[in-house]
Design a protein around this motif. Structure first.
Motif, short mmCIF file in Angstrom:
data_model
loop_
_atom_site.label_atom_id
_atom_site.label_comp_id
_atom_site.label_asym_id
_atom_site.label_seq_id
_atom_site.Cartn_x
_atom_site.Cartn_y
_atom_site.Cartn_z
N ASP A 1 62.38 45.67 -1.50
CA ASP A 1 63.70 45.99 -2.02
C ASP A 1 63.63 46.77 -3.33
OD1 ASP A 1 62.58 43.66 -3.04
OD2 ASP A 1 64.47 42.65 -3.39
N GLY A 2 62.54 47.52 -3.52
CA GLY A 2 62.48 48.49 -4.61
C GLY A 2 62.14 47.89 -5.96
N ASN B 1 52.94 56.34 -1.30
CA ASN B 1 51.66 56.17 -0.60
C ASN B 1 51.12 54.75 -0.78
OD1 ASN B 1 51.26 58.91 0.43
ND2 ASN B 1 51.26 59.49 -1.71
N GLU C 1 65.07 41.84 -6.18
CA GLU C 1 65.60 40.48 -6.40
C GLU C 1 64.69 39.45 -5.74
OE1 GLU C 1 69.65 40.30 -5.13
OE2 GLU C 1 70.31 41.67 -6.71
N GLY D 1 65.53 45.60 2.47
CA GLY D 1 65.41 46.97 1.96
C GLY D 1 64.87 47.94 2.99
N ALA D 2 65.69 48.96 3.31
CA ALA D 2 65.26 49.98 4.28
C ALA D 2 64.80 51.24 3.56
CB ALA D 2 66.40 50.29 5.25
N GLY D 3 63.91 51.07 2.60
CA GLY D 3 63.20 52.22 2.03
C GLY D 3 62.00 52.49 2.94
N VAL E 1 64.72 65.55 -12.55
CA VAL E 1 64.17 66.09 -11.30
C VAL E 1 65.26 66.94 -10.63
CG1 VAL E 1 63.34 65.46 -9.01
CG2 VAL E 1 62.58 64.18 -11.00
N GLY F 1 55.54 47.57 -1.63
CA GLY F 1 56.13 48.81 -2.17
C GLY F 1 56.50 48.68 -3.64
N GLU G 1 69.82 46.03 4.62
CA GLU G 1 69.88 47.09 3.61
C GLU G 1 71.27 47.08 3.00
OE1 GLU G 1 67.98 49.55 1.98
OE2 GLU G 1 69.95 49.81 1.03
N LYS G 2 71.33 47.07 1.67
CA LYS G 2 72.65 46.95 1.02
C LYS G 2 73.46 48.25 1.11
CE LYS G 2 70.98 47.87 -3.66
NZ LYS G 2 70.71 47.32 -4.97
N GLY H 1 54.87 64.08 -2.60
CA GLY H 1 53.45 64.16 -2.26
C GLY H 1 53.06 63.03 -1.32
N ILE I 1 68.54 56.02 1.41
CA ILE I 1 68.62 56.77 0.15
C ILE I 1 68.26 58.23 0.45
CG2 ILE I 1 67.50 57.11 -2.09
CD1 ILE I 1 67.07 54.09 -2.23
N ARG J 1 74.20 43.26 1.79
CA ARG J 1 73.52 42.95 0.53
C ARG J 1 73.10 41.50 0.50
NH1 ARG J 1 72.70 41.65 -4.20
NH2 ARG J 1 72.43 43.06 -5.96
N GLY K 1 53.49 56.37 -5.48
CA GLY K 1 54.35 55.20 -5.28
C GLY K 1 54.59 54.95 -3.80
C1 FAD Z 1 61.40 61.56 -8.82
C2 FAD Z 1 60.48 60.77 -7.98
C3 FAD Z 1 59.41 61.40 -7.39
C4 FAD Z 1 58.51 60.67 -6.64
N1 FAD Z 1 57.45 61.31 -6.08
C5 FAD Z 1 56.60 60.61 -5.33
C6 FAD Z 1 55.53 61.27 -4.66
O1 FAD Z 1 55.38 62.47 -4.77
N2 FAD Z 1 54.70 60.53 -3.89
C7 FAD Z 1 54.84 59.18 -3.79
O2 FAD Z 1 54.00 58.55 -3.13
N3 FAD Z 1 55.87 58.53 -4.37
C8 FAD Z 1 56.74 59.22 -5.12
N4 FAD Z 1 57.79 58.58 -5.68
C9 FAD Z 1 57.94 57.13 -5.49
C10 FAD Z 1 58.59 56.78 -4.16
O3 FAD Z 1 59.80 57.46 -4.00
C11 FAD Z 1 58.82 55.28 -4.13
O4 FAD Z 1 57.61 54.64 -4.48
C12 FAD Z 1 59.24 54.78 -2.75
O5 FAD Z 1 60.47 55.32 -2.37
C13 FAD Z 1 59.37 53.26 -2.77
O6 FAD Z 1 59.75 52.82 -1.51
P1 FAD Z 1 60.21 51.32 -1.28
O7 FAD Z 1 60.51 51.23 0.17
O8 FAD Z 1 59.23 50.39 -1.88
O9 FAD Z 1 61.53 51.14 -2.15
P2 FAD Z 1 62.91 51.93 -2.09
O10 FAD Z 1 62.75 53.25 -1.44
O11 FAD Z 1 63.46 51.89 -3.45
O12 FAD Z 1 63.81 51.04 -1.12
C14 FAD Z 1 64.33 49.80 -1.49
C15 FAD Z 1 65.57 49.56 -0.65
O13 FAD Z 1 65.99 48.20 -0.83
C16 FAD Z 1 67.39 48.17 -0.85
N5 FAD Z 1 67.79 46.92 -1.51
C17 FAD Z 1 67.55 46.55 -2.80
N6 FAD Z 1 68.06 45.33 -3.04
C18 FAD Z 1 68.63 44.90 -1.89
C19 FAD Z 1 69.33 43.72 -1.51
N7 FAD Z 1 69.53 42.73 -2.37
N8 FAD Z 1 69.80 43.60 -0.25
C20 FAD Z 1 69.60 44.60 0.66
N9 FAD Z 1 68.96 45.75 0.34
C21 FAD Z 1 68.47 45.90 -0.91
C22 FAD Z 1 67.75 49.43 -1.63
O14 FAD Z 1 69.08 49.82 -1.40
C23 FAD Z 1 66.74 50.44 -1.08
O15 FAD Z 1 67.23 51.13 0.04
C24 FAD Z 1 58.71 59.29 -6.45
C25 FAD Z 1 59.81 58.65 -7.02
C26 FAD Z 1 60.69 59.39 -7.78
C27 FAD Z 1 61.85 58.69 -8.37
#
Ligand code: FAD
Length: 547
Positions: free
Chosen positions: A171-172, A307, A176, A19-21, A196, A292, A42-43, A55, A48, A137, A305
């Motif tokens: 991976d969010g 942060n 998985e 996951g490249a979040g 939003v 994350g 990253e799938k 924030g 994204i 993926r 989230g």
């Molecule tokens: C409307 C909204 C407002 C928000 N506001 C805030 C805010 O103000 N401040 C804050 O701190 N947070 C906020 N958040 C939360 C924040 O956006 C998330 O907590 C953060 O993006 C999570 O990052 P992550 O890297 O953990 O996961 P994600 O950004 O979800 O990244 C996960 C990645 O994994 C990939 N992936 C999943 N499964 C697989 C697989 N099997 N193989 C390969 N790749 C895969 C996905 O495609 C995705 O790119 C908000 C969220 C929303 C929806």
């Protein structure tokens, strides 16, 4: 481990990140700078870019600073971004404006998540040891005592399999990796979805964040960098189409309620979200590690989230690097869940509470909220508590990788985040402290070089963990300090306390030599003559491998 694809031998890495979040990208940057061989899968075919985080807090900017990308990120950040709660009559209930910059940055900031994520992505190009593959993926996840293996397919249908020592599941929320672990993800999903909307050429213009706590029409209005306005509305279920959008009529109704002149023409993006409050029972199962949203989901009301995810990366990366390099045993990783889970829970709880204050379930609670906020203004301590964000649960560890203070010391900084003052380096340049430390352990001593007190074992530990030794003296003593340095073969660098902030910090503690972890938490503090004992105790906590 058996190769399930039965094809040629899978390529091996130290760490695979799924996951490249932002959390995966931050972990990859940190591991990359620590020399670890990383594969990110990253799938999607790109990052994204739909509307999400707005924030970002001081801890996160400091984490971005640790990978040397803060100047680029700041181009998409508005510092000193206050939050205001108004009632239905537009009366100010509370204004959250924490002006302190203890960690070197403003505590409340607005940002564009996709733009900052892009900077984290571009930052990876600095590391030959980090590979990011889009459109990949992952479908199966295996682990045994030796390592991990993943298999999956690319968008073109090509199969792949890779091996590594550890796997990070960033991976969010629908992780998985988590589903392949023996953990629970308990919590709840709020009944009301929210819409939003991001609008360009900000038609409202006020510089901060406003919660309009009107029980009939609660909404949030946020000024973002680059003239973008974020609006968030509660959505009726029958207004939702395709699970993530609303009808145009509903959109028009919402916009008109705020300002009759608002129309659809400037809308950049819109999307429906559901608010989850969930926490994994353990962030790690052997070689699978979660970070994350994969580990915790929280309603957006406190903007935590992203942060919290960066806190995970900041806590995990240096530990993982030490284990992969063979400096520490695998036991060091036990502290990751131990240190991160409690604070994640506190962040979830405060986010849920904020949602209840913003949009209470009935009118009675709304009136009660207004009364409580009103009364708090009459009590200075309560007012200060609210406005300066004292309620924000800043992480503080009581267990984990730290050497606790003697019981008699009531105000121990051990387990808290070290502050970040401006200091002068040996050349006289003013720098933020972390820019001198880098992504390393630091031993910071007030007044005189602590290494004079090191015995052989201490020297060995300091070398193993790669700690920087910094001796701080008042700027006035620059000349004599540099003269002492020129005559010694010590590894200590001098830094100069031209603002007297470091003096002040040590003045309130019981020791004058402090050990800071790479994530800037205070691991221990003592007096110079007792420093060897502190380091030996810390070496045990770090599960350092004896050669
Ligand atoms: C409307 C909204 C407002 C928000 N506001 C805030 C805010 O103000 N401040 C804050 O701190 N947070 C906020 N958040 C939360 C924040 O956006 C998330 O907590 C953060 O993006 C999570 O990052 P992550 O890297 O953990 O996961 P994600 O950004 O979800 O990244 C996960 C990645 O994994 C990939 N992936 C999943 N499964 C697989 C697989 N099997 N193989 C390969 N790749 C895969 C996905 O495609 C995705 O790119 C908000 C969220 C929303 C929806």
């Amino acid at each position: 481990m058996e190769d399930v694809t039965k094809e040629s031998k899978p390529e091996k890495f130290d760490v695979i990140i799924i996951g490249a979040g932002p959390v995966g990208l931050m972990t990859a940057n940190m591991l990359g700078s620590l020399g670890i061989k990383v594969l990110m899968l990253e799938k999607l075919d790109k990052l994204i870019d739909y509307p999400r985080g707005v924030g970002i807090d001081d801890e996160s900017i400091r984490t971005i600073q640790a990978i040397d990308l803060e100047q680029k990120a700041m181009r998409h950040i508005t510092p000193f971004h206050w939050a205001r709660f108004y009632n239905s009559k537009r009366k100010l209930l509370a204004s959250i404006e924490p002006r302190q910059t203890t960690f070197g940055w403003s505590r409340r900031n607005a940002f564009h998540q996709p733009l900052v994520d892009k900077i984290l992505h571009e930052g990876l190009s600095r590391y030959e040891n980090v590979t990011l593959k889009f459109s990949s993926r992952v479908e199966t996840y295996l682990q045994d005592n030796e390592g991990v293996m993943v298999t999956g397919s690319t968008r073109d249908g090509e199969l792949f399999s890779y091996q590594a020592k550890y796997l990070v599941g960033s991976d969010g929320g629908a992780s998985e990796v988590r589903s392949n672990m023996n953990v629970t993800f308990d919590g709840s999903t709020a009944p009301d979805p929210f819409l939003v909307v991001d609008i360009e050429d900000d038609p409202i213009g006020t510089p901060n964040l406003e919660f309009i706590c009107d029980p009939r029409f609660p909404y949030v209005s946020i000024a973002l960098p680059h003239g973008v306005r974020r609006l968030e509305f509660k959505v009726e279920k029958d207004q939702i189409v395709n699970d993530i959008d609303v009808t145009d009529e509903f959109m028009t109704t919402c916009l008109n309620k705020i300002k009759p002149s608002l129309n659809h023409s400037n809308i950049l993006r819109r999307r429906v979200y559901r608010h989850n409050a969930r926490l994994v029972s353990d962030f790690r199962e052997k070689r699978f590690i979660l970070a994350g949203d994969a580990a915790h989901l929280m309603p957006v009301w406190q903007g935590q989230g992203y942060n919290s995810g960066l806190r995970d990366a900041n806590n995990l990366a240096w530990k993982l690097a030490m284990v992969v390099k063979g400096v520490s045993s695998d036991k060091l990783l036990d502290s990751y869940s131990e240190e991160r889970r409690q604070n994640s829970k506190e962040m979830i709880d405060i986010s849920v509470l904020t949602g209840k204050l913003f949009s209470p379930s009935n009118r009675f609670l709304a009136v009660l909220r207004d009364v409580v906020f009103g009364l708090s203004k009459l009590i200075p301590a309560a007012h200060k508590y609210i406005t300066t964000m004292k309620w924000k649960p800043i992480p503080k560890f009581t267990k984990g990788i730290l050497v606790t203070a003697p019981k008699k010391e009531k105000h121990s900084p051990v387990g808290t985040i070290f502050f970040q003052p401006d200091v002068k380096d040996e050349q006289g340049n003013i720098k933020k402290l972390d820019n001198i430390i880098g992504l390393n352990f630091a031993i910071i001593a007030w007044g005189s070089d602590p290494s004079i007190h090191f015995d052989d074992e201490t020297r060995d530990i300091v070398k193993k963990i790669g700690a920087k030794i910094l001796t701080v003296v008042p700027e006035e003593q620059r000349e004599s300090a540099l003269e002492i340095k020129s005559k010694s073969d010590s590894d200590s660098e001098y830094i100069f306390d031209h603002t007297y902030a470091v003096n002040e910090w040590f003045d309130w503690t019981y020791g004058s030599v402090v050990v800071i972890r790479p994530d800037r938490f205070v691991a221990g503090i003592t007096q110079p003559s007792e420093f060897p004992e502190l380091m030996k105790a810390l070496a045990k906590k770090l599960a350092l491998v004896k050669v």
